[in-house]
Design a protein around this motif. Structure first.
Motif, PDB file in Angstrom:
ATOM      1  N   GLN A  47      48.646  39.587  34.972  1.00  0.00           N
ATOM      2  CA  GLN A  47      47.413  39.872  34.220  1.00  0.00           C
ATOM      3  C   GLN A  47      47.564  39.527  32.753  1.00  0.00           C
ATOM      4  OE1 GLN A  47      46.634  43.988  35.137  1.00  0.00           O
ATOM      5  NE2 GLN A  47      45.705  43.521  37.110  1.00  0.00           N
ATOM      6  N   LYS A  48      48.752  39.747  32.200  1.00  0.00           N
ATOM      7  CA  LYS A  48      48.991  39.367  30.808  1.00  0.00           C
ATOM      8  C   LYS A  48      48.940  37.853  30.656  1.00  0.00           C
ATOM      9  CE  LYS A  48      49.587  43.503  29.133  1.00  0.00           C
ATOM     10  NZ  LYS A  48      48.537  44.124  28.278  1.00  0.00           N
ATOM     11  N   ALA A  49      49.488  37.115  31.633  1.00  0.00           N
ATOM     12  CA  ALA A  49      49.402  35.659  31.590  1.00  0.00           C
ATOM     13  C   ALA A  49      47.943  35.212  31.585  1.00  0.00           C
ATOM     14  CB  ALA A  49      50.149  35.051  32.782  1.00  0.00           C
ATOM     15  N   GLU A  50      47.114  35.860  32.390  1.00  0.00           N
ATOM     16  CA  GLU A  50      45.686  35.544  32.420  1.00  0.00           C
ATOM     17  C   GLU A  50      45.020  35.889  31.095  1.00  0.00           C
ATOM     18  OE1 GLU A  50      44.098  37.597  35.793  1.00  0.00           O
ATOM     19  OE2 GLU A  50      45.311  36.453  37.229  1.00  0.00           O
ATOM     20  N   LYS A  51      45.456  36.980  30.480  1.00  0.00           N
ATOM     21  CA  LYS A  51      44.908  37.366  29.177  1.00  0.00           C
ATOM     22  C   LYS A  51      45.191  36.287  28.141  1.00  0.00           C
ATOM     23  CE  LYS A  51      42.956  40.352  26.380  1.00  0.00           C
ATOM     24  NZ  LYS A  51      41.530  40.727  26.529  1.00  0.00           N
ATOM     25  N   PHE A  52      46.379  35.722  28.183  1.00  0.00           N
ATOM     26  CA  PHE A  52      46.708  34.649  27.240  1.00  0.00           C
ATOM     27  C   PHE A  52      45.878  33.407  27.515  1.00  0.00           C
ATOM     28  CE2 PHE A  52      50.798  37.033  26.677  1.00  0.00           C
ATOM     29  CZ  PHE A  52      50.570  37.349  25.342  1.00  0.00           C
ATOM     30  N   ALA A  53      45.574  33.147  28.787  1.00  0.00           N
ATOM     31  CA  ALA A  53      44.692  32.022  29.112  1.00  0.00           C
ATOM     32  C   ALA A  53      43.319  32.232  28.488  1.00  0.00           C
ATOM     33  CB  ALA A  53      44.591  31.863  30.627  1.00  0.00           C
ATOM     34  N   GLU A  54      42.819  33.455  28.540  1.00  0.00           N
ATOM     35  CA  GLU A  54      41.535  33.777  27.917  1.00  0.00           C
ATOM     36  C   GLU A  54      41.581  33.585  26.397  1.00  0.00           C
ATOM     37  OE1 GLU A  54      40.755  37.770  29.069  1.00  0.00           O
ATOM     38  OE2 GLU A  54      40.462  37.290  31.192  1.00  0.00           O
ATOM     39  N   MET A  55      42.750  33.748  25.812  1.00  0.00           N
ATOM     40  CA  MET A  55      42.925  33.594  24.372  1.00  0.00           C
ATOM     41  C   MET A  55      43.108  32.139  23.959  1.00  0.00           C
ATOM     42  SD  MET A  55      45.463  36.907  23.947  1.00  0.00           S
ATOM     43  CE  MET A  55      45.944  36.576  22.253  1.00  0.00           C
ATOM     44  N   GLY A  56      43.126  31.235  24.940  1.00  0.00           N
ATOM     45  CA  GLY A  56      43.236  29.813  24.636  1.00  0.00           C
ATOM     46  C   GLY A  56      44.625  29.241  24.771  1.00  0.00           C
ATOM     47  N   TYR A  57      45.559  29.998  25.331  1.00  0.00           N
ATOM     48  CA  TYR A  57      46.924  29.545  25.528  1.00  0.00           C
ATOM     49  C   TYR A  57      47.162  29.226  27.008  1.00  0.00           C
ATOM     50  CZ  TYR A  57      47.345  32.279  21.158  1.00  0.00           C
ATOM     51  OH  TYR A  57      47.169  32.817  19.905  1.00  0.00           O
ATOM     52  N   VAL A  58      48.321  28.678  27.304  1.00  0.00           N
ATOM     53  CA  VAL A  58      48.836  28.649  28.669  1.00  0.00           C
ATOM     54  C   VAL A  58      49.701  29.885  28.835  1.00  0.00           C
ATOM     55  CG1 VAL A  58      50.345  27.486  30.320  1.00  0.00           C
ATOM     56  CG2 VAL A  58      48.792  26.139  28.893  1.00  0.00           C
ATOM     57  N   GLY A  59      49.359  30.738  29.796  1.00  0.00           N
ATOM     58  CA  GLY A  59      50.150  31.923  30.073  1.00  0.00           C
ATOM     59  C   GLY A  59      51.021  31.697  31.294  1.00  0.00           C
ATOM     60  N   PHE A  60      52.296  32.112  31.201  1.00  0.00           N
ATOM     61  CA  PHE A  60      53.219  31.887  32.311  1.00  0.00           C
ATOM     62  C   PHE A  60      54.032  33.145  32.547  1.00  0.00           C
ATOM     63  CE2 PHE A  60      57.197  30.501  34.283  1.00  0.00           C
ATOM     64  CZ  PHE A  60      56.746  29.654  35.285  1.00  0.00           C
TER      65      PHE A  60
END
Length: 237
Positions: A47-60
């Motif tokens: 879920q944190k990785a998805e949160k970073f995707a929402e922030m405009g990053y690649v979350g892994f």
């Protein structure tokens, strides 16, 4: 949002990471590795990785145990964590394997990669920085801070942010001071935020175990996430 489990290798061990990013744009962007607590690559990390995707990053979301193994009891979690805590060279090699995988993503700006971690994951994030790898930042949320005893201190090239509960029984203030001295010796750009009346695992909404000294703290959770965002606004600018 693109969400996908990614299989990658470390030696003979099959790792299962989880990547998330906005697929509407093809521009390169920063990446944030998310390292799980001692239970394994759980839903919280994904879920944190998805949160970073929402922030405009690649979350892994990193898998430190292989095959996305999860411990459900404290005994199972301890069995998973002990081989890595007892062999920090192996732990660091697992982190470097995850970093290598992230760099292979065509959407990642390889000059702007950072790592965060929670509890055990905080130690993993800091150990990646301790390798001297050229990541731009490492963030520890209520993480373990002890230095690998068998390794000499190297210059740390990434900026460091530690977010810590003052009443964390697993890492007491004296250990935090020792970590600060280690970072100074390593010539790191470091900062530590301490939250009063705050125990271990303060970002985890289900943490509630007085015996272990773990307790969710909504205020510290909010403050630490904001501190991380401020940190990323600086290092990714």
């Amino acid at each position: 949002m693109h969400k996908q489990e990614i299989v990658y290798q470390h030696d003979e061990c099959r790792m299962k990471g989880y990547v998330a990013y906005d697929e509407q744009t093809k521009e390169k962007r920063p990446a944030v590795l998310v390292v799980h607590d001692w239970s394994g690559r759980n839903e919280f990390a994904c879920q944190k990785a998805e949160k970073f995707a929402e922030m405009g990053y690649v979350g892994f979301a990193v898998d430190m145990y292989g095959d996305a193994q999860l411990g459900t009891t404290n005994e199972e979690k301890m069995a998973l964590i002990e081989p890595l805590m007892g062999n920090r060279a192996l732990l660091q090699a697992r982190m470097l394997a995850a970093l290598k995988q992230v760099k292979q993503n065509a959407l990642v700006d390889v000059t702007r990669i950072s790592v965060i971690g929670f509890c055990f994951g905080g130690l993993c994030a800091l150990d990646l920085a301790r390798t001297g790898e050229n990541i731009v930042g490492a963030v520890s949320f209520h993480g373990l801070l002890e230095k690998p005893q068998e390794m000499q201190t190297k210059k740390i090239n990434s900026k460091i942010l530690v977010l810590h509960g003052y009443d964390d029984p697993m890492v007491v203030p004296e250990q935090v001071n020792q970590f600060a001295q280690e970072m100074t010796t390593a010539r790191a750009d470091w900062q530590i935020h301490m939250y009063g009346n705050t125990k271990h695992a303060f970002t985890n909404p289900v943490a509630d175990d007085d015996k272990l000294g773990v307790k969710y703290n909504a205020i510290a959770d909010k403050r630490s996430w904001q501190a991380m965002q401020n940190f990323f606004n600086e290092i990714f600018a």
